[in-house]
Design an enzyme around this catalytic site. Structure first.
Site, PDB file in Angstrom:
ATOM      1  N   GLY A  48       0.813  -1.207   0.000  1.00 47.24           N
ATOM      2  CA  GLY A  48       0.000   0.000   0.000  1.00 47.24           C
ATOM      3  C   GLY A  48       0.850   1.261   0.000  1.00 47.24           C
ATOM      4  O   GLY A  48       1.856   1.356  -0.706  1.00 47.24           O
ATOM      5  N   CYS A  49       0.458   2.213   0.811  1.00 51.69           N
ATOM      6  CA  CYS A  49       1.126   3.512   0.853  1.00 51.69           C
ATOM      7  C   CYS A  49       2.563   3.422   1.354  1.00 51.69           C
ATOM      8  O   CYS A  49       3.357   4.326   1.133  1.00 51.69           O
ATOM      9  CB  CYS A  49       0.345   4.474   1.737  1.00 51.69           C
ATOM     10  SG  CYS A  49      -1.312   4.817   1.119  1.00 51.69           S
ATOM     11  N   PHE A  50       2.918   2.337   2.011  1.00 54.17           N
ATOM     12  CA  PHE A  50       4.266   2.196   2.564  1.00 54.17           C
ATOM     13  C   PHE A  50       5.283   1.724   1.527  1.00 54.17           C
ATOM     14  O   PHE A  50       6.482   1.754   1.751  1.00 54.17           O
ATOM     15  CB  PHE A  50       4.242   1.214   3.745  1.00 54.17           C
ATOM     16  CG  PHE A  50       5.555   1.127   4.461  1.00 54.17           C
ATOM     17  CD1 PHE A  50       5.992   2.176   5.251  1.00 54.17           C
ATOM     18  CD2 PHE A  50       6.355   0.012   4.331  1.00 54.17           C
ATOM     19  CE1 PHE A  50       7.201   2.109   5.901  1.00 54.17           C
ATOM     20  CE2 PHE A  50       7.569  -0.075   4.979  1.00 54.17           C
ATOM     21  CZ  PHE A  50       7.998   0.983   5.773  1.00 54.17           C
ATOM     22  N   ALA A  51       4.828   1.288   0.357  1.00 56.70           N
ATOM     23  CA  ALA A  51       5.726   0.717  -0.644  1.00 56.70           C
ATOM     24  C   ALA A  51       6.813   1.685  -1.075  1.00 56.70           C
ATOM     25  O   ALA A  51       7.952   1.279  -1.310  1.00 56.70           O
ATOM     26  CB  ALA A  51       4.923   0.242  -1.854  1.00 56.70           C
TER      27      ALA A  51
END
Length: 144
Positions: free
Chosen positions: A6-9
């Site tokens: 998600g956004c952490f990639a």
């Protein structure tokens, strides 16, 4: 390929690219982050569920790319004398707004992702944005 984060990639990709660059003198690492949200989340507009349309708009598709390199680009790759960062992350932070767990809720259903946005969301953001900015900029002496 890094996926399912998600956004952490992007943070994971930057960390990996930095490791590759630091350990390989001639490295030039291309990082591409792509989020194709509409494949699983797109719904036709609905007059009864505008929050789903707004949620899909806020969390829609996006892509960005950057080349990570610690070299000077002038043929001196591998030389530690000329290696300097073009981009540095000086600070990063996050803030949890108390009692905001139900402001934005996304649920995966058979038809895809459904969003539920609280009617109080704009007020909660308005009431807390000043404190979030102060927490981010105060350590640098930025007060205005």
């Amino acid at each position: 390929m890094i996926y399912g984060q998600g956004c952490f990639a992007a943070g994971t990709a930057f960390r990996l690219a930095n490791d590759l660059d630091e350990n390989n003198a001639d490295a030039r690492v291309l990082v591409v982050c792509c989020e194709i949200h509409s494949l699983v989340c797109f719904h036709a507009p609905s007059k009864t569920h505008l929050d789903i349309l707004v949620g899909s708009t806020i969390f829609s598709d996006g892509v960005a790319a950057v080349i990570i390199s610690g070299g000077d680009g002038g043929g001196n790759s591998g030389s530690t004398i000329n290696r300097w960062p073009l981009l540095q992350i000086i600070s990063a932070g996050q803030t949890k707004i108390p009692d905001s767990d139900e402001m934005i809720v996304a649920k995966i259903r058979e038809m895809g992702m459904q969003y539920y946005l609280s009617s109080d969301l704009p007020k909660v953001v308005f009431d807390n944005v000043d404190q979030c900015l102060l927490e981010m900029f105060d350590p640098f002496g930025i007060g205005d």
